[in-house]
Motif scaffolding. Structure first.
Motif, mmCIF file in Angstrom:
data_model
loop_
_atom_site.group_PDB
_atom_site.id
_atom_site.type_symbol
_atom_site.label_atom_id
_atom_site.label_comp_id
_atom_site.label_asym_id
_atom_site.label_seq_id
_atom_site.Cartn_x
_atom_site.Cartn_y
_atom_site.Cartn_z
ATOM 1 N N UNK A 115 0.831 -1.199 0.000
ATOM 2 C CA UNK A 115 0.000 0.000 0.000
ATOM 3 C C UNK A 115 0.868 1.252 0.000
ATOM 4 N N UNK A 116 1.885 1.276 0.838
ATOM 5 C CA UNK A 116 2.768 2.435 0.907
ATOM 6 C C UNK A 116 3.516 2.627 -0.408
ATOM 7 N N UNK A 117 3.950 1.517 -0.985
ATOM 8 C CA UNK A 117 4.630 1.587 -2.276
ATOM 9 C C UNK A 117 3.679 2.107 -3.345
ATOM 10 N N UNK A 119 1.214 4.178 -3.024
ATOM 11 C CA UNK A 119 1.059 5.625 -2.877
ATOM 12 C C UNK A 119 2.235 6.351 -3.518
ATOM 13 N N UNK A 120 3.427 5.860 -3.271
ATOM 14 C CA UNK A 120 4.626 6.502 -3.833
ATOM 15 C C UNK A 120 4.659 6.363 -5.353
ATOM 16 N N UNK A 121 4.295 5.190 -5.854
ATOM 17 C CA UNK A 121 4.282 4.963 -7.301
ATOM 18 C C UNK A 121 3.279 5.884 -7.978
ATOM 19 N N UNK A 122 2.078 5.974 -7.416
ATOM 20 C CA UNK A 122 1.042 6.828 -7.995
ATOM 21 C C UNK A 122 1.452 8.290 -7.952
ATOM 22 N N UNK A 123 2.034 8.720 -6.837
ATOM 23 C CA UNK A 123 2.454 10.112 -6.698
ATOM 24 C C UNK A 123 3.520 10.475 -7.725
ATOM 25 N N UNK A 124 4.299 9.475 -8.141
ATOM 26 C CA UNK A 124 5.356 9.703 -9.127
ATOM 27 C C UNK A 124 4.825 9.656 -10.556
ATOM 28 N N UNK A 125 3.524 9.369 -10.706
ATOM 29 C CA UNK A 125 2.930 9.353 -12.040
ATOM 30 C C UNK A 125 3.069 8.040 -12.775
ATOM 31 N N UNK A 126 3.436 6.985 -12.042
ATOM 32 C CA UNK A 126 3.603 5.684 -12.677
ATOM 33 C C UNK A 126 2.274 4.921 -12.691
ATOM 34 N N UNK A 127 2.163 3.953 -13.618
ATOM 35 C CA UNK A 127 0.986 3.087 -13.655
ATOM 36 C C UNK A 127 1.103 2.082 -12.520
ATOM 37 N N UNK A 128 0.014 1.867 -11.806
ATOM 38 C CA UNK A 128 0.036 0.979 -10.658
ATOM 39 C C UNK A 128 -0.940 -0.175 -10.842
ATOM 40 N N UNK A 129 -0.420 -1.385 -10.787
ATOM 41 C CA UNK A 129 -1.260 -2.574 -10.812
ATOM 42 C C UNK A 129 -0.806 -3.464 -9.671
ATOM 43 N N UNK A 130 -1.763 -4.048 -8.971
ATOM 44 C CA UNK A 130 -1.390 -4.912 -7.861
ATOM 45 C C UNK A 130 -0.688 -6.148 -8.388
#
Length: 227
Positions: A115-117, A119-130
């Motif tokens: 979850x913490x990762x 948040x950081x990935x999304x804040x950096x503008x990266x695509x996030x998939x579980x």
């Protein structure tokens, strides 16, 4: 250190409390607000200048899907990234969320570190998939129904504005590869890849890499792998 401003949107107070404790324990994050429905989430995203919204899908009144679409369509919230939190990761809502403008999604059963990762990935503008939801799964969801009917002609036309190299990079992004991986594959520097990605996002009107993935499939540039 830049602090990531996080907004929690879930109708279950107990979950919000647990997420708050976790997020506030990190030196680079802080919870700036809590919302129990989608409408409140949109309002607080503006008022509290949130960077990332952890958004539940199923909420009373304005649900998470509608709230995500409202955030993505509001120019004043262009910097806000939405991470959908869902109990059922294999769900049509996931694809609807990505199409609505979410940066990705994560299962509520994920580990705290995930979850913490996220948040950081999304804040950096990266695509996030579980980890459970692979790019292949997203591709199959996007392929539901008739491919020709699903293809967006307007987006296909906008691809013409991309250079050959930008198209190549877009295909790699849609494959779920990082900038470093793309750089190695195309034998260029990561900085060059980042430049191409940013230019492609600007030309296609994409908020982040997740939206580039959706555009790549819906425009027909990339064909889903159906197993």
């Amino acid at each position: 250190m830049t602090t990531i401003r996080v907004l929690l949107a879930d109708d279950q107070a107990l979950l919000r409390s647990a997420f708050r404790v976790l997020v506030d324990s990190e030196p680079d994050m802080e919870v700036v607000g809590e919302a129990s429905d989608g409408a409140q989430a949109v309002r607080l995203a503006k008022e509290e200048r949130a960077d990332v919204v952890l958004m539940d899908i199923r909420m009373p009144g304005t649900d998470g899907l509608a709230a995500t679409r409202m955030i993505s369509e509001d120019p004043s919230l262009a910097h806000v990234r939405v991470v959908i939190l869902t109990t059922f990761e294999v769900d049509d809502y996931v694809v609807q969320s990505l199409r609505a403008g979410a940066s990705g999604f994560l299962g509520k059963g994920s580990e705290p570190e995930e979850l913490l990762s996220a948040i950081r990935v999304a804040a950096a503008g990266e695509a996030l998939l579980s980890p459970v939801a692979t790019k292949g799964l997203i591709a199959r969801f996007l392929a539901q129904g008739d491919l020709d009917e699903d293809r967006d002609p307007a987006r296909a036309e906008r691809l013409e504005a991309l250079t050959v190299r930008e198209r190549e990079v877009l295909v790699q992004v849609a494959g779920g590869h990082s900038n470093d991986e793309i750089a190695e594959r195309l034998e260029v520097s990561p900085l060059t890849v980042k430049t191409h990605v940013n230019r492609a996002m600007a030309k296609l009107g994409a908020r982040d890499r997740a939206q580039l993935v959706v555009i790549a499939y819906e425009s027909g540039l990339v064909r889903p792998r159906v197993e």
